[in-house]
Design a protein around this motif. Structure first.
Motif, mmCIF file in Angstrom:
data_model
loop_
_atom_site.group_PDB
_atom_site.id
_atom_site.type_symbol
_atom_site.label_atom_id
_atom_site.label_comp_id
_atom_site.label_asym_id
_atom_site.label_seq_id
_atom_site.Cartn_x
_atom_site.Cartn_y
_atom_site.Cartn_z
ATOM 1 N N THR A 33 0.945 -1.110 -0.120
ATOM 2 C CA THR A 33 -0.050 0.074 0.010
ATOM 3 C C THR A 33 0.850 1.315 -0.024
ATOM 4 N N VAL A 91 -4.699 13.915 -1.458
ATOM 5 C CA VAL A 91 -4.079 12.568 -1.141
ATOM 6 C C VAL A 91 -4.374 11.385 -2.168
ATOM 7 N N GLU A 92 -3.505 10.964 -2.505
ATOM 8 C CA GLU A 92 -3.555 9.599 -3.455
ATOM 9 C C GLU A 92 -3.132 8.347 -2.663
ATOM 10 N N SER A 93 -3.803 7.378 -2.989
ATOM 11 C CA SER A 93 -3.407 5.922 -2.461
ATOM 12 C C SER A 93 -3.726 4.754 -3.560
ATOM 13 N N TRP A 94 -2.805 3.771 -3.225
ATOM 14 C CA TRP A 94 -2.899 2.768 -4.158
ATOM 15 C C TRP A 94 -2.436 1.238 -3.285
ATOM 16 N N GLN A 95 -3.181 0.252 -3.634
ATOM 17 C CA GLN A 95 -3.119 -0.857 -3.116
ATOM 18 C C GLN A 95 -2.857 -2.010 -4.214
ATOM 19 N N GLN A 106 0.879 5.677 -0.251
ATOM 20 C CA GLN A 106 -0.107 6.908 0.221
ATOM 21 C C GLN A 106 0.730 8.089 -0.068
ATOM 22 N N TYR A 107 0.423 9.236 -0.500
ATOM 23 C CA TYR A 107 1.085 10.466 -0.720
ATOM 24 C C TYR A 107 0.220 11.449 -0.949
ATOM 25 N N HIS A 130 8.229 6.032 5.599
ATOM 26 C CA HIS A 130 7.903 7.456 5.277
ATOM 27 C C HIS A 130 9.177 8.054 4.710
ATOM 28 N N ASP A 188 4.230 7.265 2.137
ATOM 29 C CA ASP A 188 4.164 6.271 3.038
ATOM 30 C C ASP A 188 3.997 4.789 1.898
ATOM 31 N N CYS A 189 4.949 3.999 2.335
ATOM 32 C CA CYS A 189 4.912 2.725 1.610
ATOM 33 C C CYS A 189 4.980 1.516 2.826
#
Length: 120
Positions: A37, A48-52, A39-40, A91, A74-75
């Motif tokens: 996951t 705010v973008e996120s991906w999983q 997020q940034y 982070h 964040d990863c």
């Protein structure tokens, strides 16, 4: 700011590794399936973008590319089973910070005792 190409690759043997660009690669050597996951905050869109990733097991990979306008990156990798722990969370304030540190990780172990470490 340099262009930010952050590639988070999972190989359920699974790890998050860096190359010369702003990338994060994940090699999974553990006896479990993981999800990556990210997020940034994207300064270009003010969102705010996120991906999983999907669940990743041995021999499979996935990647993610960050824009150079990413901040507060964040990863993290989680075991794909309810009740089991997050394996790691890293982070970075910006993509430039990724170039100044080791962003290469490998996870291994079992669902009961997962481990991780840098590969730099």
């Amino acid at each position: 700011m340099k262009s930010a190409t952050m590639i988070c690759v999972l190989l359920l043997a699974g790890v998050c590794l860096a190359n010369a660009s702003q990338s994060c690669k994940v090699d999974n050597g553990g006896g479990y399936v993981i999800k990556l996951t990210v997020q940034y905050f994207d300064m270009a869109t003010s969102k705010v973008e996120s991906w999983q990733s999907n669940g990743v097991s041995l021999g499979f990979s996935t990647s993610y590319t960050f824009p150079d306008t990413a901040l507060g990156i964040d990863c993290h990798a989680n075991i794909v089973m309810a009740g089991f722990p997050q394996i790691y969370n890293v982070h970075y304030d910006s993509v430039d910070d990724m170039l100044a540190t080791c962003t290469a990780y490998k996870v291994w172990g079992t669902i009961f005792v997962p481990y991780y470490g840098t590969t730099c």
